[in-house]
Design an enzyme around this catalytic site. Structure first.
Site, mmCIF file in Angstrom:
data_model
loop_
_atom_site.group_PDB
_atom_site.id
_atom_site.type_symbol
_atom_site.label_atom_id
_atom_site.label_comp_id
_atom_site.label_asym_id
_atom_site.label_seq_id
_atom_site.Cartn_x
_atom_site.Cartn_y
_atom_site.Cartn_z
ATOM 1 N N LYS A 1 0.414 -4.127 7.222
ATOM 2 C CA LYS A 1 1.207 -5.173 6.573
ATOM 3 C C LYS A 1 0.521 -6.540 6.737
ATOM 4 O O LYS A 1 -0.412 -6.690 7.539
ATOM 5 C CB LYS A 1 2.622 -5.172 7.170
ATOM 6 C CG LYS A 1 3.368 -3.840 6.943
ATOM 7 C CD LYS A 1 4.797 -3.902 7.458
ATOM 8 C CE LYS A 1 5.502 -2.559 7.303
ATOM 9 N NZ LYS A 1 6.927 -2.593 7.714
ATOM 10 N N TYR B 1 9.296 0.462 -1.306
ATOM 11 C CA TYR B 1 10.509 0.401 -0.483
ATOM 12 C C TYR B 1 11.771 0.666 -1.306
ATOM 13 O O TYR B 1 12.860 0.212 -0.937
ATOM 14 C CB TYR B 1 10.585 -0.957 0.206
ATOM 15 C CG TYR B 1 9.637 -1.053 1.400
ATOM 16 C CD1 TYR B 1 9.741 -0.142 2.461
ATOM 17 C CD2 TYR B 1 8.662 -2.034 1.474
ATOM 18 C CE1 TYR B 1 8.887 -0.214 3.544
ATOM 19 C CE2 TYR B 1 7.801 -2.110 2.569
ATOM 20 C CZ TYR B 1 7.920 -1.196 3.600
ATOM 21 O OH TYR B 1 7.082 -1.265 4.683
ATOM 22 N N GLU C 1 4.412 8.017 -2.350
ATOM 23 C CA GLU C 1 3.822 6.701 -2.116
ATOM 24 C C GLU C 1 2.334 6.631 -2.483
ATOM 25 O O GLU C 1 1.861 5.601 -2.975
ATOM 26 C CB GLU C 1 4.012 6.309 -0.633
ATOM 27 C CG GLU C 1 5.487 6.064 -0.296
ATOM 28 C CD GLU C 1 5.762 5.940 1.202
ATOM 29 O OE1 GLU C 1 4.803 5.799 1.989
ATOM 30 O OE2 GLU C 1 6.952 5.968 1.576
ATOM 31 N N HIS D 1 3.077 0.202 8.085
ATOM 32 C CA HIS D 1 3.996 1.135 7.414
ATOM 33 C C HIS D 1 3.353 2.512 7.410
ATOM 34 O O HIS D 1 2.147 2.633 7.197
ATOM 35 C CB HIS D 1 4.232 0.714 5.958
ATOM 36 C CG HIS D 1 4.765 1.840 5.100
ATOM 37 N ND1 HIS D 1 6.100 2.182 5.079
ATOM 38 C CD2 HIS D 1 4.140 2.735 4.290
ATOM 39 C CE1 HIS D 1 6.268 3.239 4.273
ATOM 40 N NE2 HIS D 1 5.091 3.574 3.778
ATOM 41 N N ASN E 1 6.281 -5.927 11.593
ATOM 42 C CA ASN E 1 5.981 -4.828 12.520
ATOM 43 C C ASN E 1 4.671 -4.113 12.209
ATOM 44 O O ASN E 1 4.505 -2.931 12.472
ATOM 45 C CB ASN E 1 7.176 -3.868 12.613
ATOM 46 C CG ASN E 1 7.541 -3.245 11.273
ATOM 47 O OD1 ASN E 1 6.815 -3.407 10.295
ATOM 48 N ND2 ASN E 1 8.645 -2.519 11.237
HETATM 49 N N1 LIG Z 1 15.838 -7.271 9.133
HETATM 50 C C1 LIG Z 1 15.885 -5.931 9.143
HETATM 51 N N2 LIG Z 1 14.788 -5.252 8.707
HETATM 52 C C2 LIG Z 1 14.834 -3.904 8.727
HETATM 53 C C3 LIG Z 1 15.963 -3.176 9.179
HETATM 54 N N3 LIG Z 1 15.702 -1.850 9.059
HETATM 55 C C4 LIG Z 1 14.460 -1.764 8.552
HETATM 56 N N4 LIG Z 1 13.926 -2.993 8.354
HETATM 57 C C5 LIG Z 1 12.599 -3.333 7.809
HETATM 58 O O1 LIG Z 1 12.339 -2.496 6.708
HETATM 59 C C6 LIG Z 1 11.191 -1.709 6.934
HETATM 60 C C7 LIG Z 1 11.431 -0.329 6.347
HETATM 61 O O2 LIG Z 1 12.491 0.271 7.065
HETATM 62 P P1 LIG Z 1 12.434 1.817 7.489
HETATM 63 O O3 LIG Z 1 11.742 2.577 6.414
HETATM 64 O O4 LIG Z 1 13.800 2.233 7.880
HETATM 65 O O5 LIG Z 1 11.563 1.745 8.823
HETATM 66 P P2 LIG Z 1 10.127 2.386 9.100
HETATM 67 O O6 LIG Z 1 9.978 3.646 8.337
HETATM 68 O O7 LIG Z 1 9.927 2.413 10.577
HETATM 69 O O8 LIG Z 1 9.171 1.254 8.518
HETATM 70 P P3 LIG Z 1 8.110 1.408 7.325
HETATM 71 O O9 LIG Z 1 7.033 2.265 7.862
HETATM 72 O O10 LIG Z 1 7.685 -0.001 7.016
HETATM 73 O O11 LIG Z 1 8.824 2.072 6.157
HETATM 74 C C8 LIG Z 1 10.988 -1.712 8.447
HETATM 75 O O12 LIG Z 1 9.637 -1.569 8.802
HETATM 76 C C9 LIG Z 1 11.522 -3.075 8.834
HETATM 77 O O13 LIG Z 1 10.541 -4.075 8.708
HETATM 78 C C10 LIG Z 1 17.101 -3.927 9.625
HETATM 79 O O14 LIG Z 1 18.107 -3.368 10.043
HETATM 80 N N5 LIG Z 1 16.981 -5.292 9.587
HETATM 81 MG MG LIG Z 2 10.073 3.706 6.235
#
Ligand SMILES: Nc1nc2c(ncn2[C@@H]2O[C@H](COP(=O)(O)OP(=O)(O)OP(=O)(O)O)[C@@H](O)[C@H]2O)c(=O)[nH]1
Ligand SMILES: [Mg+2]
Length: 136
Positions: free
Chosen positions: A9, A49, A126, A115, A112
């Site tokens: 990212k 996303y 994807e 991804h 973070n």
């Molecule tokens: N502010 C906020 N951001 C969130 C939250 N949940 C997820 N995100 C953001 O959205 C991204 C995608 O969410 P997820 O797919 O559930 O998490 P992930 O699979 O660990 O992350 P990715 O690998 O980036 O997809 C995360 O990496 C976070 O940056 C939340 O509750 N609050």
């Molecule tokens: Mg994810």
């Protein structure tokens, strides 16, 4: 061989962690099938996303991944999807174990670093968003 989709990212690129993150995947034994540094279009970011569309953090998430260049890649190896997810650490870096990418380099849930596709089905969805010509 199982393939997965990974993206470093904008915060990972800004912090100079591209080499570090790629090195971890290579050292683990995953193969790089494809890799490029790009700026996402809004369409690509929203598509990546799309499962989060409508959630309160969607807009912030999309704007964040549009905030600078990212590195997208396809990695392959046995169990690549789960291996990468374990190496990334939990979504919220505050909970991530030391030794994981997020546990070592991040503290904020939006910023973070990395991804990774969360299933083989997600990887199949994807990869063509960014590597249309790749035979998967
Ligand atoms: N502010 C906020 N951001 C969130 C939250 N949940 C997820 N995100 C953001 O959205 C991204 C995608 O969410 P997820 O797919 O559930 O998490 P992930 O699979 O660990 O992350 P990715 O690998 O980036 O997809 C995360 O990496 C976070 O940056 C939340 O509750 N609050
Ligand atoms: Mg994810």
């Amino acid at each position: 061989m199982e393939k997965t989709f990974v993206m470093i990212k904008p915060d990972g690129v800004r912090k100079g962690l591209v080499g570090e993150v790629i090195h971890r995947f290579e050292a683990r034994g995953l193969d790089i099938e494809a890799l490029k540094l790009i700026r996402l279009s809004r369409k690509e970011a929203e598509e990546l996303y799309s499962i989060h569309r409508g959630k309160d953090f969607f807009e912030e998430l999309v704007n964040f991944v549009l905030s600078g260049p990212v590195v997208v890649m396809v990695l392959s190896g046995e169990g690549a999807v789960n291996v990468v997810r374990k190496m990334m650490g939990t979504t919220n870096p505050k909970d991530a174990e030391p030794g994981t990418i997020r546990g070592d380099f991040a503290l904020e849930i939006t910023e973070n670093i990395v991804h990774g596709a969360d299933s083989e089905e997600s990887a199949e969805r994807e990869i063509p968003i960014f590597f249309g010509g790749l035979d998967t």
